[in-house]
Design a protein around this motif. Structure first.
Motif, PDB file in Angstrom:
ATOM      1  N   ASN A 140      81.871 -21.535   0.188  1.00  0.00           N
ATOM      2  CA  ASN A 140      82.213 -20.980   1.500  1.00  0.00           C
ATOM      3  C   ASN A 140      80.943 -20.358   2.076  1.00  0.00           C
ATOM      4  O   ASN A 140      80.526 -19.280   1.656  1.00  0.00           O
ATOM      5  CB  ASN A 140      83.332 -19.933   1.318  1.00  0.00           C
ATOM      6  CG  ASN A 140      83.667 -19.198   2.598  1.00  0.00           C
ATOM      7  OD1 ASN A 140      82.837 -19.065   3.496  1.00  0.00           O
ATOM      8  ND2 ASN A 140      84.884 -18.706   2.675  1.00  0.00           N
ATOM      9  N   GLU A 141      80.344 -21.088   2.989  1.00  0.00           N
ATOM     10  CA  GLU A 141      79.044 -20.711   3.557  1.00  0.00           C
ATOM     11  C   GLU A 141      79.116 -19.322   4.211  1.00  0.00           C
ATOM     12  O   GLU A 141      78.274 -18.460   3.963  1.00  0.00           O
ATOM     13  CB  GLU A 141      78.664 -21.767   4.623  1.00  0.00           C
ATOM     14  CG  GLU A 141      77.304 -21.569   5.222  1.00  0.00           C
ATOM     15  CD  GLU A 141      76.242 -22.384   4.499  1.00  0.00           C
ATOM     16  OE1 GLU A 141      76.420 -23.602   4.382  1.00  0.00           O
ATOM     17  OE2 GLU A 141      75.242 -21.764   4.066  1.00  0.00           O
ATOM     18  N   GLU A 142      80.144 -19.131   5.009  1.00  0.00           N
ATOM     19  CA  GLU A 142      80.277 -17.884   5.767  1.00  0.00           C
ATOM     20  C   GLU A 142      80.418 -16.677   4.837  1.00  0.00           C
ATOM     21  O   GLU A 142      79.762 -15.650   4.997  1.00  0.00           O
ATOM     22  CB  GLU A 142      81.509 -17.991   6.659  1.00  0.00           C
ATOM     23  CG  GLU A 142      81.441 -17.120   7.872  1.00  0.00           C
ATOM     24  CD  GLU A 142      82.717 -17.294   8.692  1.00  0.00           C
ATOM     25  OE1 GLU A 142      83.275 -16.265   9.078  1.00  0.00           O
ATOM     26  OE2 GLU A 142      83.149 -18.446   8.869  1.00  0.00           O
ATOM     27  N   GLY A 143      81.269 -16.824   3.831  1.00  0.00           N
ATOM     28  CA  GLY A 143      81.507 -15.711   2.899  1.00  0.00           C
ATOM     29  C   GLY A 143      80.443 -15.640   1.808  1.00  0.00           C
ATOM     30  O   GLY A 143      80.406 -14.688   1.031  1.00  0.00           O
ATOM     31  N   GLY A 144      79.603 -16.670   1.710  1.00  0.00           N
ATOM     32  CA  GLY A 144      78.562 -16.698   0.684  1.00  0.00           C
ATOM     33  C   GLY A 144      79.144 -16.715  -0.713  1.00  0.00           C
ATOM     34  O   GLY A 144      78.674 -16.025  -1.609  1.00  0.00           O
ATOM     35  N   ARG A 145      80.181 -17.515  -0.899  1.00  0.00           N
ATOM     36  CA  ARG A 145      80.804 -17.534  -2.224  1.00  0.00           C
ATOM     37  C   ARG A 145      81.445 -18.894  -2.523  1.00  0.00           C
ATOM     38  O   ARG A 145      81.801 -19.647  -1.616  1.00  0.00           O
ATOM     39  CB  ARG A 145      81.882 -16.453  -2.312  1.00  0.00           C
ATOM     40  CG  ARG A 145      82.987 -16.645  -1.315  1.00  0.00           C
ATOM     41  CD  ARG A 145      84.073 -15.598  -1.411  1.00  0.00           C
ATOM     42  NE  ARG A 145      85.124 -15.890  -0.460  1.00  0.00           N
ATOM     43  CZ  ARG A 145      85.219 -15.340   0.749  1.00  0.00           C
ATOM     44  NH1 ARG A 145      84.328 -14.461   1.146  1.00  0.00           N
ATOM     45  NH2 ARG A 145      86.203 -15.664   1.558  1.00  0.00           N
ATOM     46  N   ILE A 146      81.581 -19.133  -3.830  1.00  0.00           N
ATOM     47  CA  ILE A 146      82.316 -20.321  -4.286  1.00  0.00           C
ATOM     48  C   ILE A 146      83.803 -19.978  -4.274  1.00  0.00           C
ATOM     49  O   ILE A 146      84.188 -18.868  -4.652  1.00  0.00           O
ATOM     50  CB  ILE A 146      81.881 -20.685  -5.725  1.00  0.00           C
ATOM     51  CG1 ILE A 146      80.633 -21.546  -5.731  1.00  0.00           C
ATOM     52  CG2 ILE A 146      82.978 -21.387  -6.476  1.00  0.00           C
ATOM     53  CD1 ILE A 146      80.866 -23.028  -5.476  1.00  0.00           C
ATOM     54  N   ASP A 161      75.903 -13.225  -9.528  1.00  0.00           N
ATOM     55  CA  ASP A 161      75.358 -14.493  -9.053  1.00  0.00           C
ATOM     56  C   ASP A 161      74.746 -14.296  -7.659  1.00  0.00           C
ATOM     57  O   ASP A 161      75.132 -13.365  -6.947  1.00  0.00           O
ATOM     58  CB  ASP A 161      76.484 -15.538  -8.996  1.00  0.00           C
ATOM     59  CG  ASP A 161      75.939 -16.938  -8.981  1.00  0.00           C
ATOM     60  OD1 ASP A 161      74.749 -17.114  -9.304  1.00  0.00           O
ATOM     61  OD2 ASP A 161      76.691 -17.868  -8.646  1.00  0.00           O
ATOM     62  N   LEU A 162      73.791 -15.153  -7.305  1.00  0.00           N
ATOM     63  CA  LEU A 162      73.130 -15.013  -6.005  1.00  0.00           C
ATOM     64  C   LEU A 162      73.354 -16.253  -5.136  1.00  0.00           C
ATOM     65  O   LEU A 162      73.641 -17.330  -5.666  1.00  0.00           O
ATOM     66  CB  LEU A 162      71.618 -14.816  -6.222  1.00  0.00           C
ATOM     67  CG  LEU A 162      71.213 -13.547  -6.983  1.00  0.00           C
ATOM     68  CD1 LEU A 162      69.703 -13.563  -7.259  1.00  0.00           C
ATOM     69  CD2 LEU A 162      71.576 -12.296  -6.194  1.00  0.00           C
ATOM     70  N   LYS A 163      73.182 -16.058  -3.836  1.00  0.00           N
ATOM     71  CA  LYS A 163      73.309 -17.188  -2.915  1.00  0.00           C
ATOM     72  C   LYS A 163      72.211 -18.197  -3.219  1.00  0.00           C
ATOM     73  O   LYS A 163      71.076 -17.812  -3.497  1.00  0.00           O
ATOM     74  CB  LYS A 163      73.130 -16.714  -1.470  1.00  0.00           C
ATOM     75  CG  LYS A 163      74.360 -16.080  -0.902  1.00  0.00           C
ATOM     76  CD  LYS A 163      74.190 -15.891   0.594  1.00  0.00           C
ATOM     77  CE  LYS A 163      75.349 -15.079   1.113  1.00  0.00           C
ATOM     78  NZ  LYS A 163      75.279 -14.855   2.544  1.00  0.00           N
ATOM     79  N   LYS A 164      72.550 -19.463  -3.140  1.00  0.00           N
ATOM     80  CA  LYS A 164      71.537 -20.490  -3.417  1.00  0.00           C
ATOM     81  C   LYS A 164      71.990 -21.814  -2.853  1.00  0.00           C
ATOM     82  O   LYS A 164      73.036 -21.885  -2.176  1.00  0.00           O
ATOM     83  CB  LYS A 164      71.298 -20.584  -4.930  1.00  0.00           C
ATOM     84  CG  LYS A 164      72.496 -21.124  -5.698  1.00  0.00           C
ATOM     85  CD  LYS A 164      72.297 -21.102  -7.169  1.00  0.00           C
ATOM     86  CE  LYS A 164      72.302 -19.712  -7.735  1.00  0.00           C
ATOM     87  NZ  LYS A 164      73.572 -18.977  -7.520  1.00  0.00           N
ATOM     88  N   ASP A 165      71.249 -22.851  -3.205  1.00  0.00           N
ATOM     89  CA  ASP A 165      71.558 -24.197  -2.751  1.00  0.00           C
ATOM     90  C   ASP A 165      73.019 -24.560  -3.067  1.00  0.00           C
ATOM     91  O   ASP A 165      73.479 -24.422  -4.196  1.00  0.00           O
ATOM     92  CB  ASP A 165      70.600 -25.142  -3.498  1.00  0.00           C
ATOM     93  CG  ASP A 165      70.680 -26.539  -2.988  1.00  0.00           C
ATOM     94  OD1 ASP A 165      69.908 -26.849  -2.080  1.00  0.00           O
ATOM     95  OD2 ASP A 165      71.517 -27.305  -3.505  1.00  0.00           O
ATOM     96  N   GLN A 166      73.693 -25.061  -2.039  1.00  0.00           N
ATOM     97  CA  GLN A 166      75.118 -25.379  -2.164  1.00  0.00           C
ATOM     98  C   GLN A 166      75.414 -26.389  -3.293  1.00  0.00           C
ATOM     99  O   GLN A 166      76.410 -26.272  -4.003  1.00  0.00           O
ATOM    100  CB  GLN A 166      75.577 -25.959  -0.817  1.00  0.00           C
ATOM    101  CG  GLN A 166      77.034 -26.286  -0.775  1.00  0.00           C
ATOM    102  CD  GLN A 166      77.510 -26.417   0.669  1.00  0.00           C
ATOM    103  OE1 GLN A 166      76.790 -26.064   1.603  1.00  0.00           O
ATOM    104  NE2 GLN A 166      78.709 -26.918   0.838  1.00  0.00           N
ATOM    105  N   ASP A 167      74.511 -27.371  -3.463  1.00  0.00           N
ATOM    106  CA  ASP A 167      74.756 -28.408  -4.476  1.00  0.00           C
ATOM    107  C   ASP A 167      74.751 -27.819  -5.884  1.00  0.00           C
ATOM    108  O   ASP A 167      75.536 -28.223  -6.745  1.00  0.00           O
ATOM    109  CB  ASP A 167      73.688 -29.502  -4.393  1.00  0.00           C
ATOM    110  CG  ASP A 167      73.796 -30.284  -3.100  1.00  0.00           C
ATOM    111  OD1 ASP A 167      74.859 -30.169  -2.442  1.00  0.00           O
ATOM    112  OD2 ASP A 167      72.831 -30.974  -2.740  1.00  0.00           O
ATOM    113  N   ILE A 168      73.839 -26.847  -6.109  1.00  0.00           N
ATOM    114  CA  ILE A 168      73.748 -26.230  -7.441  1.00  0.00           C
ATOM    115  C   ILE A 168      75.031 -25.461  -7.725  1.00  0.00           C
ATOM    116  O   ILE A 168      75.616 -25.546  -8.807  1.00  0.00           O
ATOM    117  CB  ILE A 168      72.530 -25.285  -7.521  1.00  0.00           C
ATOM    118  CG1 ILE A 168      71.247 -26.082  -7.348  1.00  0.00           C
ATOM    119  CG2 ILE A 168      72.517 -24.497  -8.837  1.00  0.00           C
ATOM    120  CD1 ILE A 168      69.988 -25.230  -7.283  1.00  0.00           C
ATOM    121  N   LEU A 169      75.475 -24.708  -6.706  1.00  0.00           N
ATOM    122  CA  LEU A 169      76.694 -23.904  -6.856  1.00  0.00           C
ATOM    123  C   LEU A 169      77.920 -24.787  -7.093  1.00  0.00           C
ATOM    124  O   LEU A 169      78.713 -24.552  -8.004  1.00  0.00           O
ATOM    125  CB  LEU A 169      76.919 -23.084  -5.588  1.00  0.00           C
ATOM    126  CG  LEU A 169      76.234 -21.735  -5.554  1.00  0.00           C
ATOM    127  CD1 LEU A 169      76.134 -21.227  -4.142  1.00  0.00           C
ATOM    128  CD2 LEU A 169      77.006 -20.748  -6.412  1.00  0.00           C
TER     129      LEU A 169
END
Ligand code: AVI
Length: 299
Positions: A232-238, A182-190
């Motif tokens: 988690n914005e900093e870690g780039g993960r859900i 998976d890739l980083k993307k818009d927070q709402d989509i994730l």
């Protein structure tokens, strides 16, 4: 199996913050719920990865090369695997590794039927642990590990490095690792993908407690936990949690685990892959840049 599970679950629950290994999501009910998740509108991962495979499978088959031994970690429903295998040129054999004998048998039977020349050699094992590769009839030019679904994101950070080292050793220098990420993307989509409107992900998440209750004779009260997933914005993960909604004590084996109100139980994380054992040769993505399939070469 249950002894190992008891130790692993207790080790996670003694930590601060408490956690449970994500592999315990997948009892029979958990696997069925995950199949439902894969079909949800909000859960873009499965269909996006399949679309990437459909668009680029010929190139993927080319980099995998002729007479490769394909090892798949987990057997899944096999749709992506079928696509890949049917495009490969004279694969040496296909070795799916999974803890579920039923899943492996179903997959092996249908693949042998569909691709008659393919040698299918299932291995019943936990791919996070040690396993032996079976002897295959044809000699292989190289070994390629296939790991779709972004399951790599479910491996906790400290274990990820060991995992990558083991995969590199399994492939050997020049071998390949074809992995869905998976890739980083818009927070709402994730966040929507893990907080679906039908509540299936919440059910899937809570089912891990049900699994532990049954397998380890524990007494989690599912009504005392609620599902929560956040980016988690900093870690780039859900990150996915179960939150204790009250002060409570849960019995597992001989131990009592204490929870306070709003205490989170971390169940999974999606991480970017640690680098070091492979170099990335190809990256295929969808047009929106949501998901990727990458081919890494073992160094
Ligand atoms: C299997 N794995 C990649 C899924 C994911 O997206 O992390 C598991 C999952 N958990 C909640 N929804 C899906």
């Amino acid at each position: 199996m249950f002894q190992g599970m008891l130790e692993e679950v207790l080790a996670g629950l003694r930590k601060n913050p408490k956690s449970i290994p994500s592999k315990y999501f997948y009892n029979h009910r958990g696997s069925k719920l995950f199949e439902k998740i894969c079909k949800l509108d909000e859960y873009y991962l499965t269909r996006t990865e399949l679309a990437i495979m459909e668009a680029h499978v010929s190139e993927m088959a080319e980099v995998v090369g002729e007479q490769s031994l394909i090892i798949e970690l987990g057997s899944g429903s096999g749709e992506k695997t079928r696509l890949l295998l049917s495009h490969l040129s004279a694969p040496a054999a296909y070795v799916p590794i999974d803890v579920s004998q039923d899943m492996l048998n179903d997959l092996a039977d249908s693949l042998r039927e569909e691709i008659r020349t393919l040698e299918v050699m299932p291995v019943i094992a936990d791919w996070m642990g040690n396993f032996e590769l079976p002897m295959v009839g044809k000699s292989a030019v190289k070994c390629v590990v296939y790991f779709p679904g972004s399951t790599i994101g479910n491996i906790d950070r400290p274990e990820l490095v060991n995992f990558l080292r083991r995969i590199r050793d399994l492939c050997g220098s020049g071998g390949g690792f074809l992995v869905g990420m998976d890739l980083k993307k818009d927070q709402d989509i994730l966040e929507a993908a893990y907080n679906d409107s039908k509540g299936i992900t919440a059910e899937f998440n809570l089912n891990i407690l049900h699994h532990i209750n049954k397998a380890l004779n524990a007494d989690f009260n599912l009504d005392n936990f609620r599902h929560y997933a956040t980016y988690n914005e900093e870690g780039g993960r859900i990150e996915m949690y179960l939150i204790s909604t009250c002060v409570q004590e849960v019995r597992i084996g001989k131990e009592r685990i204490h929870f306070v109100t709003d205490e989170p139980l971390n169940l999974r994380e999606i991480g970017e892959m640690a680098r070091g054992f492979f170099h990335v040769q190809n990256i295929w993505t969808d047009l929106d840049g949501r998901f990727s399939v990458q081919y890494l070469v073992a160094v």
